[in-house]
Design a protein around this motif. Structure first.
Motif, PDB file in Angstrom:
ATOM      1  N   ALA A  10      12.507 -24.109  47.940  1.00  0.00           N
ATOM      2  CA  ALA A  10      11.425 -24.470  47.020  1.00  0.00           C
ATOM      3  C   ALA A  10      10.738 -23.257  46.391  1.00  0.00           C
ATOM      4  O   ALA A  10      10.448 -23.258  45.194  1.00  0.00           O
ATOM      5  N   ASP A  11      10.519 -22.223  47.189  1.00  0.00           N
ATOM      6  CA  ASP A  11       9.810 -21.051  46.661  1.00  0.00           C
ATOM      7  C   ASP A  11      10.671 -20.170  45.750  1.00  0.00           C
ATOM      8  O   ASP A  11      10.151 -19.275  45.086  1.00  0.00           O
ATOM      9  N   LYS A  50      16.364 -20.751  38.491  1.00  0.00           N
ATOM     10  CA  LYS A  50      16.478 -21.389  37.180  1.00  0.00           C
ATOM     11  C   LYS A  50      16.367 -20.354  36.060  1.00  0.00           C
ATOM     12  O   LYS A  50      17.106 -20.399  35.082  1.00  0.00           O
ATOM     13  N   GLU A  51      15.451 -19.425  36.206  1.00  0.00           N
ATOM     14  CA  GLU A  51      15.265 -18.376  35.194  1.00  0.00           C
ATOM     15  C   GLU A  51      16.542 -17.531  35.034  1.00  0.00           C
ATOM     16  O   GLU A  51      16.967 -17.246  33.911  1.00  0.00           O
ATOM     17  N   ILE A  52      17.143 -17.152  36.148  1.00  0.00           N
ATOM     18  CA  ILE A  52      18.384 -16.376  36.102  1.00  0.00           C
ATOM     19  C   ILE A  52      19.491 -17.175  35.421  1.00  0.00           C
ATOM     20  O   ILE A  52      20.178 -16.678  34.521  1.00  0.00           O
ATOM     21  N   TYR A  72      18.502 -19.752  55.565  1.00  0.00           N
ATOM     22  CA  TYR A  72      18.956 -21.090  55.206  1.00  0.00           C
ATOM     23  C   TYR A  72      20.448 -21.339  55.371  1.00  0.00           C
ATOM     24  O   TYR A  72      20.964 -22.330  54.882  1.00  0.00           O
ATOM     25  N   ARG A  73      21.157 -20.473  56.033  1.00  0.00           N
ATOM     26  CA  ARG A  73      22.617 -20.551  56.116  1.00  0.00           C
ATOM     27  C   ARG A  73      23.128 -21.942  56.499  1.00  0.00           C
ATOM     28  O   ARG A  73      24.079 -22.435  55.917  1.00  0.00           O
ATOM     29  N   LYS A  74      22.509 -22.580  57.461  1.00  0.00           N
ATOM     30  CA  LYS A  74      22.999 -23.876  57.949  1.00  0.00           C
ATOM     31  C   LYS A  74      22.273 -25.067  57.345  1.00  0.00           C
ATOM     32  O   LYS A  74      22.566 -26.216  57.674  1.00  0.00           O
ATOM     33  N   LYS A  75      21.343 -24.808  56.451  1.00  0.00           N
ATOM     34  CA  LYS A  75      20.591 -25.889  55.818  1.00  0.00           C
ATOM     35  C   LYS A  75      21.529 -26.718  54.929  1.00  0.00           C
ATOM     36  O   LYS A  75      22.317 -26.176  54.158  1.00  0.00           O
ATOM     37  N   LYS A 103      22.284 -27.838  37.670  1.00  0.00           N
ATOM     38  CA  LYS A 103      21.706 -28.513  38.836  1.00  0.00           C
ATOM     39  C   LYS A 103      21.504 -27.600  40.047  1.00  0.00           C
ATOM     40  O   LYS A 103      20.779 -27.958  40.964  1.00  0.00           O
ATOM     41  N   VAL A 104      22.158 -26.447  40.063  1.00  0.00           N
ATOM     42  CA  VAL A 104      22.142 -25.629  41.275  1.00  0.00           C
ATOM     43  C   VAL A 104      20.768 -25.062  41.613  1.00  0.00           C
ATOM     44  O   VAL A 104      20.458 -24.864  42.788  1.00  0.00           O
ATOM     45  N   SER A 105      19.918 -24.842  40.635  1.00  0.00           N
ATOM     46  CA  SER A 105      18.587 -24.300  40.959  1.00  0.00           C
ATOM     47  C   SER A 105      17.773 -25.282  41.800  1.00  0.00           C
ATOM     48  O   SER A 105      16.926 -24.863  42.581  1.00  0.00           O
TER      49      SER A 105
END
Length: 135
Positions: free
Chosen positions: A72-73, A79-81, A110-113, A65-67
């Motif tokens: 988004a980009d 997912k590939e990794i 994105y640190r605080k996202k 689920k983490v991917s």
């Protein structure tokens, strides 16, 4: 007079203790948190369980689920990794690979996202702690 003051102080102490205890109990699950907090609260204990007992069940569920938590980009690359590391039976290496490739950029942008934590992960931290105590 002294007895009523003593009794009032005791009641205040009991009420304060109950409030603190109930806050501690309700703080166990957050539906949103930063990716860093998610990794600390979920992925790190799951990796520890895998390292100590060879139990990859929780780590694999999290990695599946983490991917979706990636920007988004970058989701396809995450997912590939992850898929490539899971295919060779090295789930713990997916964390290292993503950190190597994305960590600096992620920290900048994105640190605080906040990310959404899947409901199915609600009990993972407690379940993992229990499993780690068994051995």
């Amino acid at each position: 007079m002294k007895k009523s003051l003593l009794f009032s102080s005791f009641i205040l102490f009991v009420c304060f203790t109950l409030v603190i205890y109930s806050e501690k109990k309700s703080k166990t699950y957050q539906s949103e948190m930063t990716l860093h907090d998610f990794m600390e609260d979920y992925t790190k204990p799951a990796t520890k369980l895998y390292d100590k007992q060879g139990n990859a069940e929780y780590l694999n569920k999290i990695l599946e689920k983490v991917s979706a938590m990636a920007p988004a980009d970058e989701q396809a690359e995450w997912k590939e990794i992850i898929d490539s590391k899971l295919a060779v039976g090295k789930p713990e290496d997916s964390c290292k690979s993503c950190h190597t490739k994305f960590k600096k950029d992620y920290k900048k942008k994105y640190r605080k996202k906040l990310i959404s934590v899947p409901e199915e992960f609600r009990n993972f931290p407690e379940e993992i702690k229990t499993l780690l105590k068994k051995k």
